[in-house]
Design a protein around this motif. Structure first.
Motif, PDB file in Angstrom:
ATOM      1  N   GLN A 251      -7.815   3.830  -2.150  1.00  0.00           N
ATOM      2  CA  GLN A 251      -7.015   3.507  -3.345  1.00  0.00           C
ATOM      3  C   GLN A 251      -6.838   4.720  -4.260  1.00  0.00           C
ATOM      4  O   GLN A 251      -6.042   4.661  -5.189  1.00  0.00           O
TER       5      GLN A 251
ATOM      6  N   LEU B 141       0.885  -1.172   0.000  1.00  0.00           N
ATOM      7  CA  LEU B 141       0.000   0.000   0.000  1.00  0.00           C
ATOM      8  C   LEU B 141       0.919   1.216   0.000  1.00  0.00           C
ATOM      9  O   LEU B 141       1.650   1.441   0.951  1.00  0.00           O
TER      10      LEU B 141
ATOM     11  N   ASN C 201      -1.754   8.151  -0.344  1.00  0.00           N
ATOM     12  CA  ASN C 201      -3.097   7.708  -0.740  1.00  0.00           C
ATOM     13  C   ASN C 201      -4.148   8.614  -0.103  1.00  0.00           C
ATOM     14  O   ASN C 201      -3.812   9.589   0.566  1.00  0.00           O
TER      15      ASN C 201
ATOM     16  N   THR D  90     -11.987   1.610   1.753  1.00  0.00           N
ATOM     17  CA  THR D  90     -10.826   1.238   0.935  1.00  0.00           C
ATOM     18  C   THR D  90     -11.022   1.634  -0.531  1.00  0.00           C
ATOM     19  O   THR D  90     -10.055   1.897  -1.237  1.00  0.00           O
TER      20      THR D  90
ATOM     21  N   PHE E 279      -2.452   0.845  -4.619  1.00  0.00           N
ATOM     22  CA  PHE E 279      -2.183  -0.577  -4.365  1.00  0.00           C
ATOM     23  C   PHE E 279      -1.206  -1.130  -5.396  1.00  0.00           C
ATOM     24  O   PHE E 279      -1.386  -0.905  -6.595  1.00  0.00           O
TER      25      PHE E 279
ATOM     26  N   THR F 243      -3.614   4.427  -8.658  1.00  0.00           N
ATOM     27  CA  THR F 243      -4.035   3.646  -7.506  1.00  0.00           C
ATOM     28  C   THR F 243      -2.867   3.562  -6.538  1.00  0.00           C
ATOM     29  O   THR F 243      -1.711   3.691  -6.950  1.00  0.00           O
TER      30      THR F 243
END
Lengths: 93, 307
Positions: B52, B12, B16, B48, B60, B58
């Protein structure tokens, strides 16, 4: 624009991984964590509990902070068993 | 697994869209360290989906599928079947949903996937309310807690989701808390080593939803476990084992604390203390906690019909 984001400019619904997908989130911060490394026992609790993953774990398990993305929540300072992380207001020494 | 031995790699990425002090980010970092790169995550509408960040970026580093609210478990079944047809049976398929997508909206899909015996891990991060949409009450919200749809405090107790999951007789079900990352890591590793449906529920104290300071995320989680308001245990092939501080509470080595110690610092319970102390509701919360622990003791002693 990074290599990854350029790839998807042609009508696809796939996102690609980027550090800083929401920009430089360090600008959200009011207080910044400052680590006193002389007191640090390298327990890595700040590293595992940092929600953002911005505590940088060095090769020798020493820790530092990535201020570009640190949102300044203060979880690291609250969880440090030696209390060697202090939260200092931005703009102050 | 000690914190020092956990992998350094972050799946991660920083920068973010999570709130500062987000417990879901802490839990995601720990579970992704355990799961590794060979993982597909399927997520319904939940925090979540926001964490993201926005298309075409993103945060992830693993494949993540965005699904409709009620379909976390059922989409995992489809992904697993598709991967098996391609000969990629070794990929970890993980459904990651909030308590709204698990306790309420996704319950029938979860039950279906558990009953079909899909080989996947279902992880529910439970912040006890619909935090993503602005804090509405869910089936996981405790009695007396204030949300935007239960202003003066919820009048019902939360449901026993682990009881529902256990009734499906799956190989592995466990509860965890973000304040105990070693315990969470070990439970994910144990779930990965088994075949069939696995279920893990993580308590995730949410600073904006529960109304406490964002630096106290981990502290509030730890207090919940130490006070007995949340129990850490695992059910492995029908055998229940309690872990960490919950083991001492179960064996009565540590007495149950007054629930006040845990609820006093949370803004969502302030209507129990102001303008004047609501003795009846505090006593009801305490009584429910004691009933829960009596039930756990009966289960462990093998007297409960559920085993």
């Amino acid at each position: 624009m990074t290599e990854e984001t350029r790839k998807c400019s042609v009508g696809t619904a796939v996102s690609y991984p980027v550090i800083g997908a929401m920009g430089k989130t360090g600008t959200w911060r009011t207080y910044r964590p400052v680590i006193d490394n002389s007191q640090c026992i390298k327990c890595l609790r700040c590293w595992i509990f940092c929600p953002e993953g911005v505590i940088v774990r060095g090769e020798d398990d020493s820790v530092s902070v990535d201020y570009v993305y640190c949102k300044g929540c203060g979880v690291c300072a609250n969880e440090c068993p030696k209390k060697c992380i202090s939260m200092i207001r931005e703009g102050e020494e | 697994m000690a914190i020092k031995d956990m992998p350094r790699e972050e799946l991660l990425l920083p920068g973010n869209a999570a709130c500062p002090g987000c417990p879901a980010s802490v839990a995601l970092r720990v579970i992704l360290k355990a799961l590794g790169e060979n993982t597909v995550l399927t997520i319904p509408a939940c925090c979540t989906a926001v964490i993201q960040s926005l298309y075409p970026k993103t945060s992830f580093k693993i494949p993540v599928l965005n699904m409709a609210f009620e379909t976390a478990a059922v989409s995992a079944s489809g992904i697993k079947a598709g991967l098996r047809m391609q000969g990629k049976d070794d990929v970890n398929v993980v459904a990651w949903a909030g308590d709204g997508g698990t306790y309420d909206i996704g319950l029938q899909a979860l039950s279906g996937a558990l009953e079909r015996g899909t080989d996947f891990i279902y992880i529910c991060y439970n912040n006890e309310m619909y935090s993503n949409t602005g804090v509405q009450r869910s089936g996981a919200t405790p009695y007396g807690a204030s949300t935007t749809t239960s202003w003066s405090g919820k009048t019902e107790h939360r449901k026993d989701l682990m009881g529902i999951v256990r009734a499906h007789n799956i190989p592995y079900a466990a509860t965890a808390c973000v304040a105990y990352p070693e315990d969470l890591y070990n439970k994910v590793k144990k779930a990965m080593s088994m075949r069939g449906p696995k279920f893990i529920e993580i308590l995730a104290p949410c600073p904006p939803g529960w109304h406490f300071d964002m630096s106290k995320t981990i502290e509030v989680g730890r207090n919940a476990v130490q006070a007995g308001a949340w129990a850490l245990y695992e059910v492995e092939n029908g055998k229940t084992t309690f872990n960490g501080p919950s083991k001492a509470i179960l064996e009565k080595k540590v007495p149950l604390k007054p629930i006040e110690d845990w609820i006093r610092d949370q803004g969502r319970f302030k209507q129990l203390f102001k303008p004047k102390r609501d003795e009846a509701r505090i006593a009801e919360l305490q009584a429910q906690m004691e009933r829960d622990w009596d039930k756990y003791r009966r289960i462990v002693a093998g007297e409960c019909a559920e085993l």
